[in-house]
Scaffold this active site. Structure first.
Site, short mmCIF file in Angstrom:
data_model
loop_
_atom_site.label_atom_id
_atom_site.label_comp_id
_atom_site.label_asym_id
_atom_site.label_seq_id
_atom_site.Cartn_x
_atom_site.Cartn_y
_atom_site.Cartn_z
N ALA A 134 0.91 -1.14 0.04
CA ALA A 134 0.04 -0.14 0.07
C ALA A 134 0.92 1.40 -0.09
CB ALA A 134 -0.99 -0.08 1.22
N SER A 136 1.40 4.07 -3.09
CA SER A 136 0.43 5.05 -3.78
C SER A 136 -1.13 4.69 -3.37
CB SER A 136 0.34 4.89 -5.18
OG SER A 136 1.59 5.55 -5.64
N ARG A 272 36.47 26.89 -14.63
CA ARG A 272 36.75 25.86 -15.70
C ARG A 272 37.04 26.55 -16.89
NH1 ARG A 272 39.12 20.95 -16.35
NH2 ARG A 272 38.09 19.82 -18.01
N GLN A 283 27.76 29.94 -24.82
CA GLN A 283 26.46 30.17 -24.64
C GLN A 283 25.69 28.66 -24.21
OE1 GLN A 283 24.04 31.11 -28.20
NE2 GLN A 283 23.54 33.05 -27.26
N GLN A 341 26.11 17.60 -15.73
CA GLN A 341 26.58 17.99 -16.92
C GLN A 341 27.55 19.02 -17.20
OE1 GLN A 341 25.46 15.82 -19.13
NE2 GLN A 341 26.45 16.62 -21.19
N GLY A 344 30.82 18.01 -15.91
CA GLY A 344 31.35 16.93 -16.93
C GLY A 344 31.77 15.64 -15.99
N GLU A 368 6.61 10.98 -0.23
CA GLU A 368 5.20 12.02 0.29
C GLU A 368 4.39 11.84 -1.00
OE1 GLU A 368 4.75 14.90 2.82
OE2 GLU A 368 6.51 14.40 4.09
N THR A 370 4.10 10.14 -5.08
CA THR A 370 4.77 10.16 -6.50
C THR A 370 4.38 11.31 -7.14
OG1 THR A 370 3.17 8.95 -7.77
CG2 THR A 370 5.22 7.64 -6.36
N1 CAA Z 1 -8.05 16.31 2.93
C1 CAA Z 1 -8.92 15.90 3.82
N2 CAA Z 1 -9.37 14.69 3.36
C2 CAA Z 1 -9.12 14.02 2.52
C3 CAA Z 1 -8.07 14.52 1.43
C4 CAA Z 1 -7.67 15.77 1.78
N3 CAA Z 1 -6.67 16.37 1.05
N4 CAA Z 1 -7.86 13.54 0.37
C5 CAA Z 1 -8.88 12.64 0.70
N5 CAA Z 1 -9.46 12.83 1.69
C6 CAA Z 1 -10.53 11.90 2.42
C7 CAA Z 1 -11.74 12.30 2.10
O1 CAA Z 1 -12.86 12.05 3.17
C8 CAA Z 1 -12.21 11.01 1.09
O2 CAA Z 1 -13.43 10.74 1.17
P1 CAA Z 1 -14.78 11.49 0.40
O3 CAA Z 1 -14.53 10.73 -0.88
O4 CAA Z 1 -15.86 11.54 1.33
O5 CAA Z 1 -14.26 12.98 0.30
C9 CAA Z 1 -11.27 9.87 1.56
O6 CAA Z 1 -10.12 10.53 2.23
C10 CAA Z 1 -10.89 8.95 0.52
O7 CAA Z 1 -10.18 10.02 -0.48
P2 CAA Z 1 -9.97 9.34 -1.93
O8 CAA Z 1 -11.28 8.71 -2.50
O9 CAA Z 1 -9.47 10.41 -2.71
O10 CAA Z 1 -8.73 8.19 -1.89
P3 CAA Z 1 -7.92 7.34 -2.83
O11 CAA Z 1 -7.99 6.18 -2.33
O12 CAA Z 1 -8.53 7.56 -4.18
O13 CAA Z 1 -6.52 7.88 -2.40
C11 CAA Z 1 -4.70 9.51 -3.01
C12 CAA Z 1 -6.01 9.24 -2.69
C13 CAA Z 1 -4.47 10.93 -3.25
C14 CAA Z 1 -4.31 8.59 -4.09
C15 CAA Z 1 -4.06 8.95 -1.62
O14 CAA Z 1 -4.00 7.54 -1.30
C16 CAA Z 1 -2.60 9.60 -1.69
O15 CAA Z 1 -2.22 10.47 -1.39
N6 CAA Z 1 -1.67 8.48 -1.91
C17 CAA Z 1 -0.11 8.64 -1.91
C18 CAA Z 1 0.31 8.35 -0.68
C19 CAA Z 1 1.53 9.16 0.11
O16 CAA Z 1 1.61 10.36 -0.55
N7 CAA Z 1 2.25 8.48 0.67
C20 CAA Z 1 3.24 9.37 1.41
C21 CAA Z 1 3.90 8.26 2.63
S1 CAA Z 1 4.78 9.47 3.54
C22 CAA Z 1 6.28 9.67 3.01
O17 CAA Z 1 6.72 9.30 2.01
C23 CAA Z 1 7.14 10.49 4.06
C24 CAA Z 1 8.52 10.22 4.17
O18 CAA Z 1 9.04 9.19 4.13
C25 CAA Z 1 9.12 11.39 4.58
#
Ligand code: CAA
Length: 386
Positions: A134, A136, A272, A283, A341, A344, A368, A370
């Site tokens: 899980a 994206s 360089r 340029q 680049q 070099g 955070e 893709t």
């Molecule tokens: N604000 C508030 N609520 C939100 C929201 C937002 N921006 N976006 C979604 N929601 C809520 C809503 O309540 C929504 O329900 P409704 O349909 O009633 O509005 C519910 O969540 C479900 O939302 P979606 O139907 O949009 O959900 P989805 O399954 O289609 O997924 C997605 C949406 C944008 C793809 C999301 O899964 C996502 O952002 N994926 C990427 C995950 C991610 O960013 N991971 C990063 C990990 S952290 C990291 O990387 C940090 C690190 O190492 C430093």
């Protein structure tokens, strides 16, 4: 029109003063170790010590809990200036903010006091959303929290967790009602010392080598209900709201990486000499540097605008947060690749920092969310900018 200081595109003096002081600290206490931190894939302890003693490791923590109370733009500038010399070190303030924003948005006063106070004192705070299946599709998580008496029992694992093992506290998103998918997810704070918490091996990454990334395992971790920081079933929404605020910090990180690479490339181009003159006089090289400067300036404006929307909780925050992250990180990838680049053969070896910056930039396009996910988020929020 006579007073240019009043124009909205000029940062107030206090932010320029903050930039100046963070840059001085980063140049003196973080940059000298950046090469070793990457080469040895070791935690940037010197950076942590310097940031912590200057109040910059978790500057977003409100003053009543012992933090600096820095606003979103202040945190962006801190991260940008640290990333300019060492991307791994810039994850210290970024991860601490990411881990604790769910608590700041969803927790009660007692919970905030309990965890934000030690965070300000140097205990790290990580964010556990992603799992091996899980990424994206974060809503497809399998980690389960099941009711037991007044509390919960947590089982499962989280993957790609920045600062896992280092942080004392973890915001963990877990399914409390699998049939409801994303609407059956709840947020908890888990502590490193909780019985049943353990960590996997360090990931061997392409870049950001100084930042520990590990799996986190939960084996029958018993949590009292006061560890819950969202309403039952409202955790996914809290996780997404959090990312609206923190994707901007990744934009800031990318901006800093790009700025650092641009500075190295420009200096090198002047020094360089080939064909009897400095390569800056060609340029072909000038245009590359001009593009870098133009794109960095545009990314900076977008990132600062997004930070201001984070502060005001603007209706178009979700769009701007995703846009700034996507744009600034794509710029960082292009700028760092072009910086290699310009240098070099020298750019391709680790005597100069641009190959490290190029490897570091790549991750900012991935974590955070893709940049494909950022575009999906933007497309779903076009109404807010029409
Ligand atoms: N604000 C508030 N609520 C939100 C929201 C937002 N921006 N976006 C979604 N929601 C809520 C809503 O309540 C929504 O329900 P409704 O349909 O009633 O509005 C519910 O969540 C479900 O939302 P979606 O139907 O949009 O959900 P989805 O399954 O289609 O997924 C997605 C949406 C944008 C793809 C999301 O899964 C996502 O952002 N994926 C990427 C995950 C991610 O960013 N991971 C990063 C990990 S952290 C990291 O990387 C940090 C690190 O190492 C430093």
């Amino acid at each position: 029109m006579e007073n240019s200081a009043a124009l909205p595109f000029t940062l107030p003096d206090e932010y320029e003063a903050l930039r100046e002081s963070v840059r001085a600290l980063a140049d003196k206490k973080i940059q000298p170790f950046a090469h070793d931190v990457d080469a040895q894939a070791r935690f940037p302890q010197e950076a942590f010590d310097a940031l912590q003693s200057a109040g910059l490791a978790a500057a977003h923590v409100p003053t009543q809990f012992g933090g600096e109370g820095a606003d979103a733009l202040g945190v962006v500038i801190i991260i940008e200036e640290v990333a300019r010399v060492c991307a791994s070190s810039s994850l210290i303030p970024a991860v601490n903010k990411l881990g604790s924003v769910p608590l700041m948005l969803g927790g009660n006063e007692e919970q905030k006091k309990r965890w934000l106070t030690p965070l300000a004192q140097g205990k790290g705070f990580s964010y556990c959303l992603s799992e091996s299946e899980a990424g994206s599709d974060a809503g497809a998580m399998k980690t389960r929290a099941v009711r037991k008496g007044d509390g919960w029992v947590l089982n499962g694992s989280k993957k790609w967790i920045s600062h896992a093992g280092f942080s004392e506290f973890y915001t963990v998103l877990a399914s409390t009602d699998p049939e409801k998918g994303p609407k059956g997810i709840t947020a908890f704070v888990v502590e490193k010392s909780d019985a049943g918490v353990s960590f996997g091996a360090h990931e061997k990454k392409m870049g950001f080598k100084g930042s520990p990334t590990r799996e986190v395992y939960f084996d029958n971790v018993e949590l009292s209900d006061d560890r819950r920081i969202s309403e039952v079933g409202a955790g996914f929404s809290l996780a997404m709201k959090t990312l609206d605020h923190t994707r901007i910090t990744i934009a800031a990180q990318a901006l800093g990486i790009a700025q650092g690479a641009f500075e190295v490339a420009t200096k090198y181009a002047h020094e360089r000499k080939q064909f009897g003159k400095s390569i800056f006089d060609f340029q072909a090289v000038q245009f590359m540097l001009a593009d870098m400067a133009m794109e960095i300036a545009a990314a900076r404006q977008l990132t600062y605008a997004a930070a201001s929307k984070s502060e005001s909780l603007a209706a178009d925050l979700t769009f701007f947060s995703a846009a700034s992250k996507c744009y600034a990180t794509d710029v960082a990838m292009k700028v760092t690749t072009d910086a290699v680049q310009v240098l070099g053969g020298y750019g391709y070896v680790s005597d100069y920092p641009v190959e490290r910056m190029m490897r570091d930039a790549k991750l900012t396009q991935i974590y955070e969310g893709t940049n494909q996910i950022q575009r999906l988020v933007m497309a779903r929020n076009l109404n807010s900018v029409l």
